[in-house]
Design a protein around this motif. Sequence first.
Motif, mmCIF file in Angstrom:
data_model
loop_
_atom_site.group_PDB
_atom_site.id
_atom_site.type_symbol
_atom_site.label_atom_id
_atom_site.label_comp_id
_atom_site.label_asym_id
_atom_site.label_seq_id
_atom_site.Cartn_x
_atom_site.Cartn_y
_atom_site.Cartn_z
ATOM 1 N N THR A 1 34.334 -9.012 -30.949
ATOM 2 C CA THR A 1 35.009 -8.606 -32.444
ATOM 3 C C THR A 1 34.126 -9.140 -33.457
ATOM 4 N N ARG A 2 33.445 -10.235 -33.526
ATOM 5 C CA ARG A 2 32.914 -10.645 -34.684
ATOM 6 C C ARG A 2 31.413 -10.405 -34.558
ATOM 7 N N TYR A 3 30.651 -10.036 -33.349
ATOM 8 C CA TYR A 3 29.380 -10.049 -33.181
ATOM 9 C C TYR A 3 28.883 -8.645 -32.465
ATOM 10 N N ASN A 4 29.904 -7.975 -31.957
ATOM 11 C CA ASN A 4 29.717 -6.804 -31.246
ATOM 12 C C ASN A 4 29.008 -7.207 -29.971
ATOM 13 N N ALA A 5 29.112 -8.444 -29.362
ATOM 14 C CA ALA A 5 28.354 -8.885 -28.200
ATOM 15 C C ALA A 5 29.514 -8.445 -27.124
ATOM 16 N N HIS A 6 28.970 -7.995 -26.026
ATOM 17 C CA HIS A 6 29.736 -7.562 -24.910
ATOM 18 C C HIS A 6 29.696 -8.480 -23.556
ATOM 19 N N ASN A 7 28.788 -9.336 -23.508
ATOM 20 C CA ASN A 7 28.654 -10.037 -22.397
ATOM 21 C C ASN A 7 27.782 -11.371 -22.852
ATOM 22 N N LEU A 8 27.998 -12.407 -21.773
ATOM 23 C CA LEU A 8 27.228 -13.637 -21.916
ATOM 24 C C LEU A 8 25.692 -13.476 -22.244
ATOM 25 N N THR A 9 25.030 -12.497 -21.771
ATOM 26 C CA THR A 9 23.688 -12.105 -21.992
ATOM 27 C C THR A 9 23.379 -11.865 -23.423
ATOM 28 N N GLU A 10 24.253 -10.903 -24.081
ATOM 29 C CA GLU A 10 24.311 -10.738 -25.361
ATOM 30 C C GLU A 10 24.690 -11.778 -26.208
ATOM 31 N N ILE A 11 25.613 -12.610 -26.013
ATOM 32 C CA ILE A 11 25.892 -13.691 -26.714
ATOM 33 C C ILE A 11 24.809 -14.934 -26.715
ATOM 34 N N GLU A 12 24.160 -14.813 -25.508
ATOM 35 C CA GLU A 12 23.017 -15.928 -25.599
ATOM 36 C C GLU A 12 21.644 -15.366 -26.278
ATOM 37 N N THR A 13 21.528 -14.011 -26.126
ATOM 38 C CA THR A 13 20.356 -13.380 -26.973
ATOM 39 C C THR A 13 20.476 -13.655 -28.420
ATOM 40 N N MET A 14 21.836 -13.555 -28.925
ATOM 41 C CA MET A 14 22.035 -13.757 -30.200
ATOM 42 C C MET A 14 22.172 -15.117 -30.690
ATOM 43 N N GLY A 15 21.971 -16.017 -29.666
ATOM 44 C CA GLY A 15 21.890 -17.612 -30.108
ATOM 45 C C GLY A 15 23.158 -18.238 -30.405
ATOM 46 N N LEU A 16 24.129 -17.448 -29.872
ATOM 47 C CA LEU A 16 25.561 -18.064 -29.978
ATOM 48 C C LEU A 16 25.835 -19.191 -29.047
#
Length: 169
Positions: A107-122
């Motif tokens: 919802t907040r970052y348009n990240a769909h999985n853990l890899t995307e969340i990690e790539t974004m530095g979250l």
Amino acid sequence: IGLDVGYAIRTLDECVELAFNEYEILTPILDSRCICGISPVYSELVERVEARLAKKTVANKVIDWLVDVNAARQMRFGDSSFLLEPNVKEGKGGLRDFHTMLWIAHTRYNAHNLTEIETMGLISSREKTDVLKALDFIWDIRKRIDAITGRKYDRLLFEHQLEIAVDLG
């Protein structure tokens, strides 16, 4: 095969309107995926939902709802680390907490999985590894509970704990 599949038959307009009027409908859409072929209808649904979520006021409402529902669920099911018979899906630290984290990141970052969340530095690489290990453990416990009970079951009953502990070594 005993797979519990949720489904609904709606138009695209109905899906989008309902999703943003009843967030219980939005979360399955956030988890949805096209399972066969190339679907322009599915692609349009995703685009329309993402466009709505891109509006900060809409995203904030969804996140506030997710946080509130999560807190209420945790109060209802308790903190797994202090329960003799924890619910591995709905209890604090269970699968639903992971899902809520993914829905908020989507919802907040348009990240769909853990890899995307990690790539974004979250989250850090270490945090991602820790989450994956925890998820593997929870899924392993849940699979063992299901095997013992012969059905889908989310509570780790006291009577099953010794057998599962022995199985885990």
